[in-house]
Write an enzyme that holds these catalytic residues in place. Structure first.
Site, PDB file in Angstrom:
ATOM      1  CB  SER A 122      -0.855   0.070   1.268  1.00  0.00           C
ATOM      2  OG  SER A 122      -1.705  -1.006   1.353  1.00  0.00           O
ATOM      3  CG  HIS A 143      -2.976  -1.022  -3.535  1.00  0.00           C
ATOM      4  ND1 HIS A 143      -3.645   0.160  -3.307  1.00  0.00           N
ATOM      5  CD2 HIS A 143      -2.747  -1.556  -2.310  1.00  0.00           C
ATOM      6  CE1 HIS A 143      -3.793   0.331  -2.010  1.00  0.00           C
ATOM      7  NE2 HIS A 143      -3.254  -0.695  -1.381  1.00  0.00           N
ATOM      8  CD  GLU A 155      -5.004   2.442  -6.166  1.00  0.00           C
ATOM      9  OE1 GLU A 155      -5.628   3.495  -6.010  1.00  0.00           O
ATOM     10  OE2 GLU A 155      -4.065   2.109  -5.412  1.00  0.00           O
ATOM     11  CG  ASN A 193      -4.503   4.161   0.428  1.00  0.00           C
ATOM     12  OD1 ASN A 193      -5.705   4.122   0.674  1.00  0.00           O
ATOM     13  ND2 ASN A 193      -3.720   3.115   0.567  1.00  0.00           N
TER      14      ASN A 193
HETATM   15  N1  LIG Z   1      -4.909  -4.857   5.276  1.00  0.00           N
HETATM   16  C1  LIG Z   1      -5.219  -3.945   4.362  1.00  0.00           C
HETATM   17  O1  LIG Z   1      -6.199  -3.187   4.500  1.00  0.00           O
HETATM   18  C2  LIG Z   1      -4.399  -3.829   3.107  1.00  0.00           C
HETATM   19  C3  LIG Z   1      -4.980  -3.274   1.955  1.00  0.00           C
HETATM   20  C4  LIG Z   1      -4.232  -3.217   0.769  1.00  0.00           C
HETATM   21  C5  LIG Z   1      -2.907  -3.653   0.775  1.00  0.00           C
HETATM   22  N2  LIG Z   1      -2.356  -4.153   1.927  1.00  0.00           N
HETATM   23  C6  LIG Z   1      -0.963  -4.631   1.870  1.00  0.00           C
HETATM   24  O2  LIG Z   1      -0.999  -6.051   1.732  1.00  0.00           O
HETATM   25  C7  LIG Z   1       0.144  -6.616   2.384  1.00  0.00           C
HETATM   26  C8  LIG Z   1      -0.330  -7.637   3.411  1.00  0.00           C
HETATM   27  O3  LIG Z   1      -1.160  -7.002   4.356  1.00  0.00           O
HETATM   28  P1  LIG Z   1      -2.133  -7.834   5.327  1.00  0.00           P
HETATM   29  O4  LIG Z   1      -3.019  -6.843   5.974  1.00  0.00           O
HETATM   30  O5  LIG Z   1      -2.718  -8.989   4.600  1.00  0.00           O
HETATM   31  O6  LIG Z   1      -1.053  -8.367   6.395  1.00  0.00           O
HETATM   32  P2  LIG Z   1      -1.202  -9.591   7.402  1.00  0.00           P
HETATM   33  O7  LIG Z   1      -0.284  -9.281   8.532  1.00  0.00           O
HETATM   34  O8  LIG Z   1      -2.628  -9.910   7.658  1.00  0.00           O
HETATM   35  O9  LIG Z   1      -0.589 -10.830   6.563  1.00  0.00           O
HETATM   36  C9  LIG Z   1       0.745 -10.946   6.210  1.00  0.00           C
HETATM   37  C10 LIG Z   1       1.051 -12.452   6.151  1.00  0.00           C
HETATM   38  O10 LIG Z   1       2.307 -12.641   5.511  1.00  0.00           O
HETATM   39  C11 LIG Z   1       2.940 -13.738   6.115  1.00  0.00           C
HETATM   40  N3  LIG Z   1       4.355 -13.661   5.774  1.00  0.00           N
HETATM   41  C12 LIG Z   1       5.302 -12.835   6.265  1.00  0.00           C
HETATM   42  N4  LIG Z   1       6.483 -13.061   5.636  1.00  0.00           N
HETATM   43  C13 LIG Z   1       6.257 -14.046   4.726  1.00  0.00           C
HETATM   44  C14 LIG Z   1       7.055 -14.707   3.759  1.00  0.00           C
HETATM   45  N5  LIG Z   1       8.340 -14.384   3.595  1.00  0.00           N
HETATM   46  N6  LIG Z   1       6.473 -15.666   2.993  1.00  0.00           N
HETATM   47  C15 LIG Z   1       5.182 -15.978   3.151  1.00  0.00           C
HETATM   48  N7  LIG Z   1       4.368 -15.385   4.040  1.00  0.00           N
HETATM   49  C16 LIG Z   1       4.903 -14.422   4.816  1.00  0.00           C
HETATM   50  C17 LIG Z   1       2.613 -13.603   7.587  1.00  0.00           C
HETATM   51  O11 LIG Z   1       2.748 -14.866   8.246  1.00  0.00           O
HETATM   52  C18 LIG Z   1       1.156 -13.112   7.530  1.00  0.00           C
HETATM   53  O12 LIG Z   1       0.237 -14.192   7.576  1.00  0.00           O
HETATM   54  C19 LIG Z   1       0.939  -5.448   2.970  1.00  0.00           C
HETATM   55  O13 LIG Z   1       1.924  -5.055   2.056  1.00  0.00           O
HETATM   56  C20 LIG Z   1      -0.125  -4.362   3.104  1.00  0.00           C
HETATM   57  O14 LIG Z   1       0.402  -3.058   3.066  1.00  0.00           O
HETATM   58  C21 LIG Z   1      -3.078  -4.280   3.081  1.00  0.00           C
END
Ligand SMILES: NC(=O)c1ccc[n+]([C@@H]2O[C@H](COP(=O)([O-])OP(=O)(O)OC[C@H]3O[C@@H](n4cnc5c(N)ncnc54)[C@H](O)[C@@H]3O)[C@@H](O)[C@H]2O)c1
Length: 286
Positions: A122, A143, A155, A193
């Site tokens: 993000s 995204h 996106e 965003n």
């Molecule tokens: N949550 C949101 O609202 C949102 C929206 C859009 C984008 N994002 C982006 O998406 C990404 C993930 O966010 P999220 O909210 O799902 O996070 P989250 O913490 O829910 O999930 C991340 C997962 O990645 C796993 N992980 C970490 N390192 C790893 C690796 N090397 N290999 C495999 N798995 C691994 C962790 O165990 C965890 O389950 C981030 O970059 C975030 O900025 C989040």
């Protein structure tokens, strides 16, 4: 190098976003391999996908057979080498630049040269992430919004060196997943965003400036500006901590005062008032 036809998608990180993206991929008919750090986390994600698809069956929006076939397209691994045959890998691990750089350089060694690598970041720079691979042309941003299976937008982010083929292939995948993809360049906050975060921060500053209650501010923006949801309700839903983090990341890059999180929500975050997920934010939840 021309982008391959996308048949198999790897999803790395099956947290909130990765689980939803994996669900979209199998529903769209792609063979999908999800990679988590432990078997248990992978299984947890599988149960969540199975549960959401069951709800679609219960609501008669999917047949039981289609659910079974979709689930059969999802396999899990903890070994990145199992993603070797993927045509596209979508990364959705924690929002940490060091972790993402390490993952992309490892992926670069594992997958075929013509495979596309996408990040769901993000707030980080897609261009900076792309610099960790030998051929940055194959890296784009995809995204998705939370919850990925329900939010229509994705996106498609063009980094400095992304190839047209990679951008168009990612766009086509977004379309096949039933999304409304848009194309944009790799600038802080991309489109939504960049606009929404300072706007929400303005709203939250007005709470104190106009001494208005959260409830009245929400009414002002829904009844007066036609917003589908008031700003306080929205920030509670997103998570106060997530919003503060996104604001800080944008502020760090753009240095515009409106991007900085208002002190009021930083204090809420520090006090553990995180919104809906903690039971209390601007409102209280059962
Ligand atoms: N949550 C949101 O609202 C949102 C929206 C859009 C984008 N994002 C982006 O998406 C990404 C993930 O966010 P999220 O909210 O799902 O996070 P989250 O913490 O829910 O999930 C991340 C997962 O990645 C796993 N992980 C970490 N390192 C790893 C690796 N090397 N290999 C495999 N798995 C691994 C962790 O165990 C965890 O389950 C981030 O970059 C975030 O900025 C989040």
């Amino acid at each position: 190098m021309p982008a391959p036809e996308i048949r198999t998608i790897g999803v790395v990180g099956l947290g909130s976003m990765g689980t939803g993206i994996a669900q979209l991929a199998i529903e769209a008919g792609y063979e999908t391999i999800g990679r988590e750090v432990t078997d248990e986390l992978g299984q947890q994600a599988h149960r969540r996908v199975a549960h959401f698809l069951q709800r679609k069956v219960d609501k008669e929006r999917m047949s039981a057979n289609d659910r079974q076939s979709a689930l059969a397209r999802l396999s899990l691994t903890t070994d990145l080498a199992d993603l070797a045959d993927c045509d596209l890998v979508i990364e959705a691990i924690v929002e940490d630049l060091g972790d993402k750089l390490a993952l992309f350089s490892e992926l670069d060694r594992v997958v075929r040269d013509d495979a596309i690598l996408a990040t769901n970041t993000s707030a980080l720079s897609v261009t900076e992430i792309a610099a960790s691979v030998a051929a940055p042309a194959r890296v784009v941003g995809m995204h998705f919004f939370n919850p990925a299976p329900l939010m229509p937008l994705v996106e498609i982010v063009r980094a400095e060196l992304s190839s047209d083929e990679a951008v168009e292939a990612a766009y086509a995948v977004g379309e096949r997943m039933g999304k409304h993809p848009i194309r944009c360049n790799d600038t802080p906050g991309f489109v939504v965003n960049r606009v929404l975060i300072p706007l929400l921060n303005d709203c939250l500053r007005v709470l104190d400036e106009a001494r208005v209650s959260p409830d009245d501010l929400d009414t002002a923006m829904t009844a007066g500006a036609g917003w589908p949801m008031g700003p306080c309700t929205l920030v509670d839903l997103v998570g106060i901590d997530v919003h503060v983090h996104a604001s800080e990341a944008l502020y760090e890059k753009l240095r515009e005062p409106r991007m900085a999180p208002p002190p009021r929500i930083v204090a809420m975050k520090n006090a553990g008032l995180l919104g809906r997920k903690s039971g209390r934010g601007f409102y209280t939840y059962d």
